[in-house]
Motif scaffolding. Structure first.
Motif, PDB file in Angstrom:
ATOM      1  N   ALA A 139       0.828  -1.212   0.000  1.00  0.00           N
ATOM      2  CA  ALA A 139       0.000   0.000   0.000  1.00  0.00           C
ATOM      3  C   ALA A 139       0.860   1.259   0.000  1.00  0.00           C
ATOM      4  O   ALA A 139       0.605   2.210  -0.755  1.00  0.00           O
ATOM      5  N   GLN A 140       1.902   1.261   0.828  1.00  0.00           N
ATOM      6  CA  GLN A 140       2.777   2.428   0.910  1.00  0.00           C
ATOM      7  C   GLN A 140       3.665   2.571  -0.319  1.00  0.00           C
ATOM      8  O   GLN A 140       4.026   3.686  -0.701  1.00  0.00           O
ATOM      9  N   LEU A 141       4.016   1.460  -0.935  1.00  0.00           N
ATOM     10  CA  LEU A 141       4.795   1.522  -2.168  1.00  0.00           C
ATOM     11  C   LEU A 141       4.044   2.316  -3.236  1.00  0.00           C
ATOM     12  O   LEU A 141       4.644   3.122  -3.960  1.00  0.00           O
ATOM     13  N   LEU A 142       2.742   2.106  -3.319  1.00  0.00           N
ATOM     14  CA  LEU A 142       1.954   2.826  -4.317  1.00  0.00           C
ATOM     15  C   LEU A 142       1.854   4.309  -3.978  1.00  0.00           C
ATOM     16  O   LEU A 142       1.878   5.162  -4.872  1.00  0.00           O
ATOM     17  N   HIS A 143       1.763   4.640  -2.696  1.00  0.00           N
ATOM     18  CA  HIS A 143       1.802   6.053  -2.302  1.00  0.00           C
ATOM     19  C   HIS A 143       3.146   6.676  -2.675  1.00  0.00           C
ATOM     20  O   HIS A 143       3.210   7.818  -3.159  1.00  0.00           O
ATOM     21  N   ALA A 144       4.237   5.943  -2.436  1.00  0.00           N
ATOM     22  CA  ALA A 144       5.561   6.452  -2.800  1.00  0.00           C
ATOM     23  C   ALA A 144       5.667   6.661  -4.304  1.00  0.00           C
ATOM     24  O   ALA A 144       6.283   7.628  -4.773  1.00  0.00           O
TER      25      ALA A 144
ATOM     26  N   ILE B  52      10.989  -1.422   5.556  1.00  0.00           N
ATOM     27  CA  ILE B  52      11.988  -0.365   5.718  1.00  0.00           C
ATOM     28  C   ILE B  52      12.377   0.229   4.370  1.00  0.00           C
ATOM     29  O   ILE B  52      12.528   1.455   4.226  1.00  0.00           O
ATOM     30  N   ALA B  53      12.519  -0.618   3.352  1.00  0.00           N
ATOM     31  CA  ALA B  53      12.848  -0.112   2.019  1.00  0.00           C
ATOM     32  C   ALA B  53      11.744   0.786   1.486  1.00  0.00           C
ATOM     33  O   ALA B  53      12.001   1.851   0.895  1.00  0.00           O
ATOM     34  N   VAL B  54      10.492   0.379   1.695  1.00  0.00           N
ATOM     35  CA  VAL B  54       9.357   1.185   1.233  1.00  0.00           C
ATOM     36  C   VAL B  54       9.269   2.482   2.033  1.00  0.00           C
ATOM     37  O   VAL B  54       9.018   3.554   1.468  1.00  0.00           O
ATOM     38  N   ALA B  55       9.478   2.406   3.337  1.00  0.00           N
ATOM     39  CA  ALA B  55       9.446   3.619   4.158  1.00  0.00           C
ATOM     40  C   ALA B  55      10.503   4.611   3.685  1.00  0.00           C
ATOM     41  O   ALA B  55      10.260   5.826   3.613  1.00  0.00           O
ATOM     42  N   SER B  56      11.684   4.119   3.355  1.00  0.00           N
ATOM     43  CA  SER B  56      12.755   4.991   2.862  1.00  0.00           C
ATOM     44  C   SER B  56      12.349   5.660   1.558  1.00  0.00           C
ATOM     45  O   SER B  56      12.560   6.872   1.363  1.00  0.00           O
ATOM     46  N   ALA B  57      11.764   4.881   0.659  1.00  0.00           N
ATOM     47  CA  ALA B  57      11.315   5.440  -0.618  1.00  0.00           C
ATOM     48  C   ALA B  57      10.223   6.467  -0.413  1.00  0.00           C
ATOM     49  O   ALA B  57      10.204   7.516  -1.080  1.00  0.00           O
ATOM     50  N   LYS B  58       9.311   6.196   0.513  1.00  0.00           N
ATOM     51  CA  LYS B  58       8.191   7.105   0.744  1.00  0.00           C
ATOM     52  C   LYS B  58       8.661   8.433   1.330  1.00  0.00           C
ATOM     53  O   LYS B  58       8.193   9.501   0.933  1.00  0.00           O
TER      54      LYS B  58
ATOM     55  N   ASN C  44      19.185  -0.528  16.093  1.00  0.00           N
ATOM     56  CA  ASN C  44      18.954  -1.579  17.088  1.00  0.00           C
ATOM     57  C   ASN C  44      18.416  -2.881  16.517  1.00  0.00           C
ATOM     58  O   ASN C  44      18.181  -3.834  17.266  1.00  0.00           O
ATOM     59  N   GLY C  45      18.190  -2.920  15.208  1.00  0.00           N
ATOM     60  CA  GLY C  45      17.652  -4.134  14.610  1.00  0.00           C
ATOM     61  C   GLY C  45      16.199  -4.388  14.958  1.00  0.00           C
ATOM     62  O   GLY C  45      15.711  -5.518  14.831  1.00  0.00           O
ATOM     63  N   THR C  46      15.487  -3.344  15.379  1.00  0.00           N
ATOM     64  CA  THR C  46      14.081  -3.487  15.758  1.00  0.00           C
ATOM     65  C   THR C  46      13.208  -3.551  14.514  1.00  0.00           C
ATOM     66  O   THR C  46      13.175  -2.611  13.716  1.00  0.00           O
ATOM     67  N   ARG C  47      12.526  -4.661  14.344  1.00  0.00           N
ATOM     68  CA  ARG C  47      11.644  -4.776  13.178  1.00  0.00           C
ATOM     69  C   ARG C  47      10.479  -3.800  13.295  1.00  0.00           C
ATOM     70  O   ARG C  47       9.959  -3.574  14.394  1.00  0.00           O
ATOM     71  N   PRO C  48      10.025  -3.254  12.186  1.00  0.00           N
ATOM     72  CA  PRO C  48       8.881  -2.342  12.226  1.00  0.00           C
ATOM     73  C   PRO C  48       7.607  -3.094  12.608  1.00  0.00           C
ATOM     74  O   PRO C  48       7.508  -4.304  12.396  1.00  0.00           O
ATOM     75  N   PRO C  49       6.622  -2.388  13.168  1.00  0.00           N
ATOM     76  CA  PRO C  49       5.376  -3.042  13.570  1.00  0.00           C
ATOM     77  C   PRO C  49       4.582  -3.513  12.368  1.00  0.00           C
ATOM     78  O   PRO C  49       4.772  -3.023  11.237  1.00  0.00           O
ATOM     79  N   ARG C  50       3.688  -4.449  12.606  1.00  0.00           N
ATOM     80  CA  ARG C  50       2.825  -4.977  11.544  1.00  0.00           C
ATOM     81  C   ARG C  50       1.533  -4.175  11.506  1.00  0.00           C
ATOM     82  O   ARG C  50       0.642  -4.388  12.330  1.00  0.00           O
ATOM     83  N   HIS C  51       1.437  -3.268  10.582  1.00  0.00           N
ATOM     84  CA  HIS C  51       0.173  -2.565  10.344  1.00  0.00           C
ATOM     85  C   HIS C  51       0.149  -2.057   8.916  1.00  0.00           C
ATOM     86  O   HIS C  51       1.145  -2.127   8.202  1.00  0.00           O
ATOM     87  N   GLY C  52      -0.976  -1.553   8.507  1.00  0.00           N
ATOM     88  CA  GLY C  52      -1.177  -1.236   7.106  1.00  0.00           C
ATOM     89  C   GLY C  52      -0.594   0.070   6.634  1.00  0.00           C
ATOM     90  O   GLY C  52      -0.753   0.429   5.464  1.00  0.00           O
ATOM     91  N   LEU C  53       0.125   0.794   7.520  1.00  0.00           N
ATOM     92  CA  LEU C  53       0.674   2.087   7.140  1.00  0.00           C
ATOM     93  C   LEU C  53       2.196   2.077   7.089  1.00  0.00           C
ATOM     94  O   LEU C  53       2.828   3.120   7.140  1.00  0.00           O
ATOM     95  N   LEU C  54       2.779   0.893   6.997  1.00  0.00           N
ATOM     96  CA  LEU C  54       4.235   0.789   6.943  1.00  0.00           C
ATOM     97  C   LEU C  54       4.637  -0.441   6.123  1.00  0.00           C
ATOM     98  O   LEU C  54       4.069  -1.516   6.308  1.00  0.00           O
TER      99      LEU C  54
END
Length: 394
Positions: free
Chosen positions: A234-239, A320-326, A384-394
């Motif tokens: 979903a976020q990839l398409l926004h990016a 994380i890759a999609v968040a960076s692109a966005k 810290n190697g913390t995985r991002p949370p599981r939700h529809g906005l990331l």
């Protein structure tokens, strides 16, 4: 309704490029007059593009996410409002792919292949936060449901054949109810008043005791109980939309400066395109666009890799890759669309030219969800190697 069936990624990109050029021609007038793009959406449906993510087993092309992102980038470079409308369509095709029964997949993928469009009814106003969903699905004795609620920012609903509605069941679990646009009790109000993306018709959906058969409800809460790419896609398409806005604004700035701008008298240049300070600024803006396009491609390829081998780690890498692109695309869209006026000069601000639509679209679309939280998740993952949370906005 009949639609062409696209067979592979190459054909999908060719069709998208041709449609983008077609839609580009009328984009300024549609924005200026707030003329809703019904005919253009019918062209999109007939082209087969809306079915390109249908699995091959059900007759679709099942294109790569890299291809899907490029389709959205191309469309948004021409008309960001038009590109935004089908974003939810693909998100809810993805829900069926992941959570649908065999019978639901057969039915709904058939609808998509026929050119029918999904809208959305997700967000609600006046709640504590975006995840606070008050719309309810109440069971009936025969196993069907009654759906009641009010949704805002329902992009695509006005033009949809089916409206996927986020709602909570009696156990508070999140469900998606796929409701016909013309179902009794469904009212779609064109009350969208945004300064940008003016022709998305992202208005209100009212659901007054809508009857929903049991086989039109999917258990969306299960999506987030394991590794998932729902949010990343979903976020990839926004990016991709933001990247398209940035590229479209830069292209219009180039055309304007070459054809209509005068050089500043102190530059000593014969034409504006030879002004060394303008050349410098165009170089800087081109870097922003190129960086956005590169990160978009990288993010899409990372999502494709995760789809092929979905684990907690691959899903985290994709998010994380999609968040960076966005983040990059949002910054580029706003900066390039604003700088269009800086490099083009006073005449570019004329309302009749419609060049301000790029900035209004960028500023409006980039408010969809805050970049600052994406940067937080990127930092936590890197440090810290913390995985991002599981939700529809990331």
């Amino acid at each position: 309704m009949t639609a062409k069936v696209i067979t592979d990624d190459v054909e999908a990109l060719s069709v998208a490029a041709a449609l983008a050029e077609e839609f580009r021609v009328g984009a300024p007038e549609r924005d200026a007059e707030r003329r809703l793009p019904g005919p253009e959406l019918d062209r999109l449906s007939a082209s087969g593009l809306l079915a390109v993510t249908v699995p091959a087993a059900h007759g679709g092309a099942d294109v790569r996410q890299e291809t899907l992102a490029e389709i959205f980038r191309l469309l948004a470079s021409a008309d960001a409002s038009l590109a935004q409308i089908p974003q939810s369509h693909f998100v809810y095709v993805n829900v069926i792919r992941r959570q649908g029964t065999d019978e639901q997949k057969e039915f709904f993928f058939g609808e998509v292949l026929a050119g029918r469009r999904f809208g959305n009814a997700q967000s609600e106003a006046g709640t504590r936060h975006v995840q606070d969903i008050r719309t309810r699905l109440k069971p009936r004795p025969d196993g069907s449901y009654v759906l009641t609620g009010v949704k805002q920012y329902a992009t695509g609903a006005l033009f949809a054949h089916w409206i996927p509605v986020l709602a909570r069941a009696e156990d508070d679990n999140l469900q998606v109810a796929y409701v016909p646009r013309d179902a009794e009790g469904v009212t779609v109000v064109d009350d969208w008043d945004g300064m940008g993306q003016r022709t998305t018709a992202s208005g209100t959906v009212r659901l007054d005791a809508v009857h929903v058969p049991a086989d039109r409800v999917l258990p969306h809460h299960l999506t987030f109980q394991g590794p998932q790419l729902h949010g990343a896609v979903a976020q990839l398409l926004h990016a991709a939309i933001d990247t398209g806005i940035a590229g479209g604004a830069l292209a219009e700035a180039v055309e304007f400066v070459r054809a209509k701008s005068r050089p500043w008298f102190e530059s000593g240049a014969e034409t504006a395109a030879e002004d060394p300070l303008l050349i410098q600024r165009f170089g800087e803006l081109a870097l922003q666009v190129r960086a956005s396009e590169a990160l978009l491609r990288d993010a899409a390829r990372t999502v494709d890799a995760a789809r092929a081998d979905l684990t907690d780690n691959s899903a985290a890498e994709a998010s994380i890759a999609v968040a960076s692109a966005k983040v990059q695309a949002a910054q580029a869209a706003v900066e390039v669309a604003s700088s269009l006026f800086e490099v083009s000069g006073t005449r570019s601000a004329l309302d009749s030219l419609g060049l301000h639509r790029h900035w209004r679209d960028a500023r409006t679309h980039t408010l969809h969800d805050p970049s600052r939280w994406k940067i937080q998740h990127i930092g936590r993952y890197v440090l810290n190697g913390t995985r991002p949370p599981r939700h529809g906005l990331l």
